[in-house]
Design a protein around this motif. Structure first.
Motif, PDB file in Angstrom:
ATOM      1  N   LEU A 145    -124.416 -10.991 -92.331  1.00 34.04           N
ATOM      2  CA  LEU A 145    -125.102  -9.721 -92.106  1.00 34.04           C
ATOM      3  C   LEU A 145    -124.445  -8.635 -92.947  1.00 34.04           C
ATOM      4  O   LEU A 145    -123.228  -8.444 -92.869  1.00 34.04           O
ATOM      5  CB  LEU A 145    -125.036  -9.334 -90.628  1.00 34.04           C
ATOM      6  CG  LEU A 145    -125.542 -10.386 -89.630  1.00 34.04           C
ATOM      7  CD1 LEU A 145    -125.326  -9.885 -88.196  1.00 34.04           C
ATOM      8  CD2 LEU A 145    -127.008 -10.698 -89.860  1.00 34.04           C
ATOM      9  N   ILE A 146    -125.219  -7.942 -93.751  1.00 26.12           N
ATOM     10  CA  ILE A 146    -124.683  -6.834 -94.539  1.00 26.12           C
ATOM     11  C   ILE A 146    -125.390  -5.553 -94.119  1.00 26.12           C
ATOM     12  O   ILE A 146    -126.581  -5.544 -93.843  1.00 26.12           O
ATOM     13  CB  ILE A 146    -124.829  -7.080 -96.058  1.00 26.12           C
ATOM     14  CG1 ILE A 146    -126.306  -7.188 -96.463  1.00 26.12           C
ATOM     15  CG2 ILE A 146    -124.073  -8.342 -96.475  1.00 26.12           C
ATOM     16  CD1 ILE A 146    -126.513  -7.274 -97.975  1.00 26.12           C
ATOM     17  N   GLY A 147    -124.631  -4.471 -94.053  1.00 24.58           N
ATOM     18  CA  GLY A 147    -125.227  -3.204 -93.642  1.00 24.58           C
ATOM     19  C   GLY A 147    -124.175  -2.128 -93.504  1.00 24.58           C
ATOM     20  O   GLY A 147    -122.968  -2.391 -93.570  1.00 24.58           O
ATOM     21  N   LEU A 148    -124.632  -0.913 -93.296  1.00 25.19           N
ATOM     22  CA  LEU A 148    -123.730   0.222 -93.133  1.00 25.19           C
ATOM     23  C   LEU A 148    -123.059   0.206 -91.768  1.00 25.19           C
ATOM     24  O   LEU A 148    -123.466  -0.531 -90.871  1.00 25.19           O
ATOM     25  CB  LEU A 148    -124.515   1.530 -93.299  1.00 25.19           C
ATOM     26  CG  LEU A 148    -125.232   1.744 -94.632  1.00 25.19           C
ATOM     27  CD1 LEU A 148    -126.012   3.051 -94.599  1.00 25.19           C
ATOM     28  CD2 LEU A 148    -124.245   1.730 -95.788  1.00 25.19           C
ATOM     29  N   SER A 149    -122.065   1.046 -91.624  1.00 27.72           N
ATOM     30  CA  SER A 149    -121.403   1.206 -90.329  1.00 27.72           C
ATOM     31  C   SER A 149    -122.390   1.736 -89.300  1.00 27.72           C
ATOM     32  O   SER A 149    -123.202   2.615 -89.592  1.00 27.72           O
ATOM     33  CB  SER A 149    -120.239   2.195 -90.478  1.00 27.72           C
ATOM     34  OG  SER A 149    -119.696   2.523 -89.221  1.00 27.72           O
ATOM     35  N   ARG A 150    -122.360   1.178 -88.096  1.00 22.57           N
ATOM     36  CA  ARG A 150    -123.212   1.553 -86.957  1.00 22.57           C
ATOM     37  C   ARG A 150    -124.634   1.014 -87.102  1.00 22.57           C
ATOM     38  O   ARG A 150    -125.591   1.624 -86.619  1.00 22.57           O
ATOM     39  CB  ARG A 150    -123.260   3.074 -86.714  1.00 22.57           C
ATOM     40  CG  ARG A 150    -121.933   3.797 -86.703  1.00 22.57           C
ATOM     41  CD  ARG A 150    -120.851   3.066 -85.959  1.00 22.57           C
ATOM     42  NE  ARG A 150    -121.145   2.906 -84.545  1.00 22.57           N
ATOM     43  CZ  ARG A 150    -120.438   2.141 -83.713  1.00 22.57           C
ATOM     44  NH1 ARG A 150    -119.429   1.450 -84.170  1.00 22.57           N
ATOM     45  NH2 ARG A 150    -120.771   2.063 -82.451  1.00 22.57           N
ATOM     46  N   THR A 151    -124.786  -0.132 -87.729  1.00 25.66           N
ATOM     47  CA  THR A 151    -126.102  -0.796 -87.751  1.00 25.66           C
ATOM     48  C   THR A 151    -126.078  -2.046 -86.872  1.00 25.66           C
ATOM     49  O   THR A 151    -126.859  -2.979 -87.082  1.00 25.66           O
ATOM     50  CB  THR A 151    -126.518  -1.168 -89.190  1.00 25.66           C
ATOM     51  OG1 THR A 151    -125.455  -1.887 -89.837  1.00 25.66           O
ATOM     52  CG2 THR A 151    -126.865   0.071 -89.996  1.00 25.66           C
ATOM     53  N   SER A 152    -125.175  -2.071 -85.909  1.00 22.61           N
ATOM     54  CA  SER A 152    -125.104  -3.129 -84.883  1.00 22.61           C
ATOM     55  C   SER A 152    -124.698  -4.498 -85.430  1.00 22.61           C
ATOM     56  O   SER A 152    -125.071  -5.520 -84.867  1.00 22.61           O
ATOM     57  CB  SER A 152    -126.448  -3.257 -84.140  1.00 22.61           C
ATOM     58  OG  SER A 152    -126.815  -2.038 -83.554  1.00 22.61           O
ATOM     59  N   LYS A 153    -123.921  -4.510 -86.506  1.00 22.48           N
ATOM     60  CA  LYS A 153    -123.534  -5.787 -87.108  1.00 22.48           C
ATOM     61  C   LYS A 153    -122.655  -6.624 -86.174  1.00 22.48           C
ATOM     62  O   LYS A 153    -122.911  -7.818 -85.983  1.00 22.48           O
ATOM     63  CB  LYS A 153    -122.796  -5.551 -88.430  1.00 22.48           C
ATOM     64  CG  LYS A 153    -123.624  -4.859 -89.509  1.00 22.48           C
ATOM     65  CD  LYS A 153    -122.920  -4.820 -90.845  1.00 22.48           C
ATOM     66  CE  LYS A 153    -121.585  -4.108 -90.796  1.00 22.48           C
ATOM     67  NZ  LYS A 153    -121.685  -2.690 -90.387  1.00 22.48           N
ATOM     68  N   HIS A 199    -131.698   8.632 -87.549  1.00 20.88           N
ATOM     69  CA  HIS A 199    -131.208   7.880 -86.386  1.00 20.88           C
ATOM     70  C   HIS A 199    -129.737   7.515 -86.575  1.00 20.88           C
ATOM     71  O   HIS A 199    -128.943   7.598 -85.634  1.00 20.88           O
ATOM     72  CB  HIS A 199    -132.052   6.621 -86.197  1.00 20.88           C
ATOM     73  CG  HIS A 199    -131.777   5.885 -84.927  1.00 20.88           C
ATOM     74  ND1 HIS A 199    -131.938   6.458 -83.680  1.00 20.88           N
ATOM     75  CD2 HIS A 199    -131.322   4.618 -84.699  1.00 20.88           C
ATOM     76  CE1 HIS A 199    -131.614   5.578 -82.749  1.00 20.88           C
ATOM     77  NE2 HIS A 199    -131.220   4.461 -83.345  1.00 20.88           N
ATOM     78  N   LEU A 200    -129.379   7.135 -87.792  1.00 15.02           N
ATOM     79  CA  LEU A 200    -127.983   6.788 -88.079  1.00 15.02           C
ATOM     80  C   LEU A 200    -127.075   8.004 -87.930  1.00 15.02           C
ATOM     81  O   LEU A 200    -125.967   7.896 -87.386  1.00 15.02           O
ATOM     82  CB  LEU A 200    -127.880   6.220 -89.502  1.00 15.02           C
ATOM     83  CG  LEU A 200    -126.480   5.789 -89.949  1.00 15.02           C
ATOM     84  CD1 LEU A 200    -125.903   4.744 -89.010  1.00 15.02           C
ATOM     85  CD2 LEU A 200    -126.510   5.261 -91.381  1.00 15.02           C
ATOM     86  N   LYS A 205    -122.856  10.832 -85.010  1.00 15.85           N
ATOM     87  CA  LYS A 205    -122.411  12.068 -84.348  1.00 15.85           C
ATOM     88  C   LYS A 205    -121.987  11.784 -82.918  1.00 15.85           C
ATOM     89  O   LYS A 205    -120.989  12.320 -82.432  1.00 15.85           O
ATOM     90  CB  LYS A 205    -123.536  13.108 -84.370  1.00 15.85           C
ATOM     91  CG  LYS A 205    -123.699  13.800 -85.704  1.00 15.85           C
ATOM     92  CD  LYS A 205    -124.788  14.870 -85.637  1.00 15.85           C
ATOM     93  CE  LYS A 205    -124.897  15.616 -86.953  1.00 15.85           C
ATOM     94  NZ  LYS A 205    -125.976  16.641 -86.924  1.00 15.85           N
ATOM     95  N   HIS A 206    -122.750  10.937 -82.246  1.00 14.20           N
ATOM     96  CA  HIS A 206    -122.421  10.565 -80.870  1.00 14.20           C
ATOM     97  C   HIS A 206    -121.080   9.845 -80.833  1.00 14.20           C
ATOM     98  O   HIS A 206    -120.263  10.078 -79.946  1.00 14.20           O
ATOM     99  CB  HIS A 206    -123.506   9.667 -80.290  1.00 14.20           C
ATOM    100  CG  HIS A 206    -123.224   9.194 -78.900  1.00 14.20           C
ATOM    101  ND1 HIS A 206    -123.277  10.030 -77.804  1.00 14.20           N
ATOM    102  CD2 HIS A 206    -122.858   7.972 -78.428  1.00 14.20           C
ATOM    103  CE1 HIS A 206    -122.958   9.345 -76.724  1.00 14.20           C
ATOM    104  NE2 HIS A 206    -122.701   8.088 -77.066  1.00 14.20           N
ATOM    105  N   ARG A 207    -120.831   8.998 -81.808  1.00 13.96           N
ATOM    106  CA  ARG A 207    -119.567   8.272 -81.861  1.00 13.96           C
ATOM    107  C   ARG A 207    -118.408   9.229 -82.115  1.00 13.96           C
ATOM    108  O   ARG A 207    -117.347   9.114 -81.508  1.00 13.96           O
ATOM    109  CB  ARG A 207    -119.611   7.199 -82.952  1.00 13.96           C
ATOM    110  CG  ARG A 207    -118.328   6.376 -83.047  1.00 13.96           C
ATOM    111  CD  ARG A 207    -118.490   5.223 -84.020  1.00 13.96           C
ATOM    112  NE  ARG A 207    -117.236   4.524 -84.243  1.00 13.96           N
ATOM    113  CZ  ARG A 207    -116.721   3.614 -83.426  1.00 13.96           C
ATOM    114  NH1 ARG A 207    -117.354   3.307 -82.325  1.00 13.96           N
ATOM    115  NH2 ARG A 207    -115.573   3.009 -83.722  1.00 13.96           N
ATOM    116  N   MET A 208    -118.614  10.191 -82.995  1.00  9.97           N
ATOM    117  CA  MET A 208    -117.571  11.181 -83.279  1.00  9.97           C
ATOM    118  C   MET A 208    -117.256  12.013 -82.045  1.00  9.97           C
ATOM    119  O   MET A 208    -116.105  12.296 -81.734  1.00  9.97           O
ATOM    120  CB  MET A 208    -118.004  12.082 -84.431  1.00  9.97           C
ATOM    121  CG  MET A 208    -117.975  11.408 -85.785  1.00  9.97           C
ATOM    122  SD  MET A 208    -118.625  12.471 -87.093  1.00  9.97           S
ATOM    123  CE  MET A 208    -117.388  13.771 -87.106  1.00  9.97           C
TER     124      MET A 208
END
Length: 264
Positions: A145-153, A199-200, A205-208
């Motif tokens: 699985l490849i993707g950005l941070s916070r894409t549920s990998k 959405h990302l 922001k929620h994580r921060m």
């Protein structure tokens, strides 16, 4: 508050999942309580008579043992408690169709067969190689699985591991070059995870806010930075020529199903 008791003669995970799925269909406060290892008639009686007469509740049961099931149902009728055994009727129907007698073995689904050990191996694999800890795992993975941070990998890898699939995830960052191992595997094994930029940004922001990381991760949810990452990820996925799944507001289970369909 209304209570649904998920009752089982094993660990009760199936009953609990059915109870939660049922409760999720109603916009009201419903508590689900798991009651495990109701092994005999005495356990069934003790449990039922521990429920208060004033309590507003029902029972969803996956009891396999016939006598225990009958006792549980009888006690529920006496106490005017609604009960639905979701496993018994299915077993009875299949027994009639196959013209065979069931084993009536509680927890049979959890028997430690080859599939069980395959799941454990896949989970250990997912943990060992999570977030590109060791890119050598890419060669031996069933899916990458490849993707950005916070894409549920990561959660997706763990869910797939529970299905016995060895999944590894590779985070995409403009500052980090792609692992060479990606060029050595079948493109069908690679799945790109994309997401709506707005959405990302909300997720980050929620994580921060949750971890109160301001100075260290100020660019993490910055709109310009996120768009830059999205564009980079899109270029990478096109170059790799992999299947792309949009995970925006998509449940992990739904995404996992699409992944499993792709890798057969």
């Amino acid at each position: 508050m209304f209570t649904i008791y998920a009752v089982s003669d094993s660990i009760g995970e199936t009953a609990e999942q059915v109870a939660k799925a049922t409760a999720s269909q109603f916009n009201t406060e419903i508590e689900v309580k798991r009651i495990s290892y109701i092994k005999d008639e005495e356990d069934a009686k003790k449990f039922i008579y521990s429920i208060s007469d004033t309590e507003n509740s029902m029972i969803i049961s996956t009891i396999v043992l016939v006598e225990v099931r009958k006792t549980l149902t009888k006690c529920c009728i006496e106490k005017n408690i609604l009960i639905n055994n979701v496993l018994g009727p299915c077993i009875d129907t299949l027994a009639k169709t196959l013209e065979k007698t069931p084993d009536y073995k509680p927890g049979a689904i959890w028997d430690m067969d080859s599939d069980y050990y395959k799941k454990i191996e896949a989970m250990e694999f997912a943990i060992q190689y999570d977030d590109s800890k060791d890119n050598r795992g890419i060669i031996n993975a069933d899916v990458v699985l490849i993707g950005l941070s916070r894409t549920s990998k990561t959660p997706l890898c763990m869910y797939l591991a529970n299905k016995g699939i060895k999944a590894i995830n590779v985070p995409l960052l403009p500052e980090i070059s792609l692992p060479e191992e990606l060029q050595k595997i079948d493109r069908k094994k690679i799945i790109g995870l994309t997401i709506d930029p707005m959405h990302l940004i909300d997720i980050r922001k929620h994580r921060m806010d949750k971890y109160r990381r301001i100075s260290a991760e100020i660019e993490y949810a910055n709109a310009e930075r996120v768009l830059q990452e999205i564009e980079y990820a899109d270029r990478v996925m096109r170059r790799v020529n992999c299947v792309i799944i949009d995970v925006t507001k998509r449940a992990i289970e739904d995404t996992a199903l699409l992944v499993m369909e792709q890798i057969k």
